[in-house]
Design an enzyme around this catalytic site. Structure first.
Site, PDB file in Angstrom:
ATOM      1  N   GLU A  87       0.832  -1.206   0.000  1.00 19.52           N
ATOM      2  CA  GLU A  87       0.000   0.000   0.000  1.00 19.52           C
ATOM      3  C   GLU A  87       0.869   1.260   0.000  1.00 19.52           C
ATOM      4  O   GLU A  87       0.540   2.252  -0.650  1.00 19.52           O
ATOM      5  CB  GLU A  87      -0.937   0.005   1.217  1.00 19.52           C
ATOM      6  CG  GLU A  87      -1.972  -1.115   1.199  1.00 19.52           C
ATOM      7  CD  GLU A  87      -2.840  -1.080  -0.044  1.00 19.52           C
ATOM      8  OE1 GLU A  87      -3.405  -0.010  -0.349  1.00 19.52           O
ATOM      9  OE2 GLU A  87      -2.932  -2.123  -0.720  1.00 19.52           O
ATOM     10  N   TRP A 142       2.068   1.619  -3.549  1.00 19.58           N
ATOM     11  CA  TRP A 142       1.021   2.203  -4.401  1.00 19.58           C
ATOM     12  C   TRP A 142       1.042   3.725  -4.278  1.00 19.58           C
ATOM     13  O   TRP A 142       0.935   4.453  -5.275  1.00 19.58           O
ATOM     14  CB  TRP A 142      -0.354   1.666  -4.000  1.00 19.58           C
ATOM     15  CG  TRP A 142      -0.795   0.441  -4.728  1.00 19.58           C
ATOM     16  CD1 TRP A 142      -0.873  -0.824  -4.232  1.00 19.58           C
ATOM     17  CD2 TRP A 142      -1.229   0.359  -6.096  1.00 19.58           C
ATOM     18  NE1 TRP A 142      -1.331  -1.688  -5.201  1.00 19.58           N
ATOM     19  CE2 TRP A 142      -1.565  -0.994  -6.347  1.00 19.58           C
ATOM     20  CE3 TRP A 142      -1.373   1.281  -7.122  1.00 19.58           C
ATOM     21  CZ2 TRP A 142      -2.016  -1.436  -7.588  1.00 19.58           C
ATOM     22  CZ3 TRP A 142      -1.832   0.852  -8.366  1.00 19.58           C
ATOM     23  CH2 TRP A 142      -2.145  -0.495  -8.592  1.00 19.58           C
ATOM     24  N   TRP A 183     -19.653  10.910 -20.692  1.00 16.58           N
ATOM     25  CA  TRP A 183     -20.327  10.519 -19.465  1.00 16.58           C
ATOM     26  C   TRP A 183     -21.694  11.184 -19.400  1.00 16.58           C
ATOM     27  O   TRP A 183     -21.926  12.229 -20.011  1.00 16.58           O
ATOM     28  CB  TRP A 183     -19.499  10.932 -18.253  1.00 16.58           C
ATOM     29  CG  TRP A 183     -18.096  10.396 -18.273  1.00 16.58           C
ATOM     30  CD1 TRP A 183     -16.985  11.037 -18.720  1.00 16.58           C
ATOM     31  CD2 TRP A 183     -17.662   9.099 -17.841  1.00 16.58           C
ATOM     32  NE1 TRP A 183     -15.876  10.226 -18.587  1.00 16.58           N
ATOM     33  CE2 TRP A 183     -16.257   9.038 -18.051  1.00 16.58           C
ATOM     34  CE3 TRP A 183     -18.313   7.988 -17.298  1.00 16.58           C
ATOM     35  CZ2 TRP A 183     -15.512   7.908 -17.731  1.00 16.58           C
ATOM     36  CZ3 TRP A 183     -17.566   6.871 -16.974  1.00 16.58           C
ATOM     37  CH2 TRP A 183     -16.182   6.835 -17.197  1.00 16.58           C
ATOM     38  N   TRP A 213      -9.360   6.853  -8.252  1.00 20.92           N
ATOM     39  CA  TRP A 213     -10.543   7.096  -9.083  1.00 20.92           C
ATOM     40  C   TRP A 213     -10.336   6.629 -10.518  1.00 20.92           C
ATOM     41  O   TRP A 213     -11.226   6.012 -11.121  1.00 20.92           O
ATOM     42  CB  TRP A 213     -10.928   8.576  -9.037  1.00 20.92           C
ATOM     43  CG  TRP A 213     -11.865   8.846  -7.913  1.00 20.92           C
ATOM     44  CD1 TRP A 213     -11.571   9.339  -6.669  1.00 20.92           C
ATOM     45  CD2 TRP A 213     -13.274   8.572  -7.907  1.00 20.92           C
ATOM     46  NE1 TRP A 213     -12.703   9.387  -5.890  1.00 20.92           N
ATOM     47  CE2 TRP A 213     -13.764   8.930  -6.620  1.00 20.92           C
ATOM     48  CE3 TRP A 213     -14.170   8.069  -8.844  1.00 20.92           C
ATOM     49  CZ2 TRP A 213     -15.113   8.793  -6.273  1.00 20.92           C
ATOM     50  CZ3 TRP A 213     -15.503   7.924  -8.492  1.00 20.92           C
ATOM     51  CH2 TRP A 213     -15.960   8.282  -7.228  1.00 20.92           C
ATOM     52  N   TRP A 236     -15.975  10.268 -13.575  1.00 24.62           N
ATOM     53  CA  TRP A 236     -15.190   9.971 -12.376  1.00 24.62           C
ATOM     54  C   TRP A 236     -14.642  11.242 -11.723  1.00 24.62           C
ATOM     55  O   TRP A 236     -14.403  11.272 -10.518  1.00 24.62           O
ATOM     56  CB  TRP A 236     -14.036   9.020 -12.707  1.00 24.62           C
ATOM     57  CG  TRP A 236     -13.086   9.549 -13.746  1.00 24.62           C
ATOM     58  CD1 TRP A 236     -13.176   9.390 -15.106  1.00 24.62           C
ATOM     59  CD2 TRP A 236     -11.921  10.344 -13.520  1.00 24.62           C
ATOM     60  NE1 TRP A 236     -12.141  10.036 -15.731  1.00 24.62           N
ATOM     61  CE2 TRP A 236     -11.356  10.630 -14.790  1.00 24.62           C
ATOM     62  CE3 TRP A 236     -11.306  10.846 -12.382  1.00 24.62           C
ATOM     63  CZ2 TRP A 236     -10.197  11.395 -14.941  1.00 24.62           C
ATOM     64  CZ3 TRP A 236     -10.150  11.615 -12.527  1.00 24.62           C
ATOM     65  CH2 TRP A 236      -9.611  11.880 -13.796  1.00 24.62           C
ATOM     66  N   ASN A 242     -10.937   1.953   2.625  1.00 22.39           N
ATOM     67  CA  ASN A 242     -10.466   1.879   1.246  1.00 22.39           C
ATOM     68  C   ASN A 242     -11.284   0.925   0.385  1.00 22.39           C
ATOM     69  O   ASN A 242     -11.551   1.219  -0.788  1.00 22.39           O
ATOM     70  CB  ASN A 242      -8.992   1.460   1.205  1.00 22.39           C
ATOM     71  CG  ASN A 242      -8.413   1.593  -0.195  1.00 22.39           C
ATOM     72  OD1 ASN A 242      -8.442   2.670  -0.782  1.00 22.39           O
ATOM     73  ND2 ASN A 242      -7.913   0.496  -0.742  1.00 22.39           N
TER      74      ASN A 242
END
Length: 471
Positions: free
Chosen positions: A277, A280, A309, A385, A362, A344
């Site tokens: 994590e 990331w 969208w 996202w 998004w 998360n």
């Protein structure tokens, strides 16, 4: 002459490379922080995030005072005004070098280049250090000399590079007291008034480090098995402190390695899973530094920029308020609205629901999260996202759409997380709570689902394929 440490995303005295460098110079050290209220508004910082920073500054001032380093806090509107404020401060304090921790957003990089030029005109040097990351952007590249765009090979390269960064965290500096009167700008009473209340999250450096130590020694071993269950206290809850640099990646890694020398690099273990994590986070910040599209609000994958969208303000509002009729989504959004933080796993569920089931941009979700999160950070928030929307680097394939009902059944099997945040459903059994019948919804005054999950999933896959195949 003297050194000035300009604090930004590195609000700590321990393992602070700027303070360490300054302490070896033999010159007096001053610290400063520039509050840019209008810039915070433009960048959609949440009130809770701002409150956290202001409370943190009060604690940091005391921690620096213990090192005999004054902290000068000034308020200015935005980045442009911060240039003038910093230059005036340097001239007043007879500064020959300003020390900063690098920031990686496009606007922050542009600001720092302007400041570098302005200071150089006064023969003042601006020196930048890596304080947010363990490994600086550009240090890791592919065999072709390009930035990594995919997480797994980046993670392998990052771990292979650790030997070069294998040293204990830096200690706090300690200089002789500065025996002159310093105007420290906003005092702690003024900062407390601006904060308008104490943060729910610990802001004192030692409190945060105690929390980090407790998590690593007592909880991280079970992290891999427990982290996805939102009602379990299995995650570190350190994201706000890490986002603002109250502790560093190096401090976390050092404790992890000391406690689990044979496990911390194994992603299948609890310690290794938690380290992943952190990697990331480093990956997303590296991308922010090397791809300006992220700062500009563009999709990382250029072929997804043609997607059209839907514009549905009612659906967006229902999602924001936690009134979609999908219990796990509503629980997550209500948790976010109430405490400025969301688990998360539930972040991913809520993000997938907005972008895939509701087919809403998004960026609307990214913006709303930033407006509420206490741990809001452009790189991590954008990366999460775009991963969920299948527009980002290393994205989930577009045909992977989370089913929020099966997700909540799997990760909140008894429905306790939903009960905690969706009070209307508190009386329901585990069998009912994930997908209540229409009759039960009407009785409990809980809305019908605003979209059919099965149909919207099918439609999203078809639309995604059709709108990107021409590229």
């Amino acid at each position: 002459m003297a050194k000035l440490v300009w604090f930004r995303h590195d609000l700590r005295t321990l393992d602070n490379p700027m303070l360490s460098y300054a302490s070896h110079s033999g010159q007096p050290i001053y610290g400063c922080y520039l509050i840019t209220t209008k810039q915070w508004q433009r960048q959609n910082h949440s009130p809770l995030r701002n409150q956290y920073v202001l409370n943190r500054l009060c604690a940091l001032r005391q921690e620096l005072h213990d090192c005999h380093i004054p902290l000068i806090v000034k308020s200015c509107d935005d980045y442009d005004h911060s240039i003038d404020e910093l230059k005036a401060l340097c001239l007043k304090l007879n500064i020959d070098e300003v020390l900063i921790g690098a920031e990686y957003g496009l606007w922050e990089r542009q600001r720092d280049e302007k400041i570098r030029t302005e200071l150089a005109s006064q023969s003042i040097q601006l020196s930048s250090f890596t304080s947010q990351l363990l490994i600086a952007p550009g240090e890791l590249v592919t065999g072709k000399g390009l930035p990594y765009r995919v997480f797994t090979p980046f993670s392998k390269a990052w771990k292979a590079q650790l030997a070069l960064h294998d040293h204990p965290p830096l200690s706090a500096p300690n200089q002789a007291p500065i025996n002159i009167n310093i105007d420290e700008g906003l005092d702690n009473e003024e900062l407390a008034r601006l904060a308008d209340g104490e943060s729910r999250w610990p802001v004192a450096q030692q409190q945060v480090l105690n929390h980090l130590s407790h998590f690593i020694k007592n909880k991280v071993s079970d992290y891999q098995q427990s982290r996805d269950f939102p009602n379990e206290p299995a995650t570190s809850r350190l994201s706000a402190a890490l986002a603002h640099g109250v502790f560093s990646s190096a401090q976390a890694l050092y404790l992890l390695k000391q406690s689990y020398p044979n496990q911390y690099l194994d992603p299948k273990s609890g310690p290794g899973c938690w380290l992943n994590e952190l990697i990331w986070r480093e990956f997303y910040i590296q991308l922010l530094a090397q791809f300006d599209a992220i700062s500009q609000g563009l999709t990382f994958k250029s072929e997804t920029r043609a997607i059209k969208w839907d514009n549905n303000p009612q659906a967006l509002s229902a999602w924001q308020q936690g009134k979609t009729g999908i219990p796990i989504v509503d629980a997550g959004m209500r948790q976010l609205n109430e405490i400025g933080w969301m688990h998360n796993r539930v972040r991913m569920i809520c993000a997938s629901f907005l972008s895939k089931n509701l087919w809403l941009d998004w960026r609307e979700g990214e913006k709303y999260f930033m407006s509420k999160l206490i741990d809001g950070h452009l790189a991590s928030n954008n990366g999460g996202w775009q991963w969920s929307a299948s527009t980002g680097t290393d994205a989930a394939p577009y045909f992977r759409v989370f089913n929020p009902v099966s997700q909540s059944q799997k990760f909140d099997p008894k429905g306790d997380y939903i009960r905690r945040w969706v009070s209307e459903l508190a009386s329901l059994s585990p069998a009912q709570i994930h997908e209540p019948s229409d009759e039960v919804r009407q009785k409990l005054n809980y809305p019908l689902a605003i979209v059919n999950l099965k149909q919207s999933r099918k439609q999203a896959i078809e639309r995604f394929a059709a709108q990107t195949k021409s590229d």
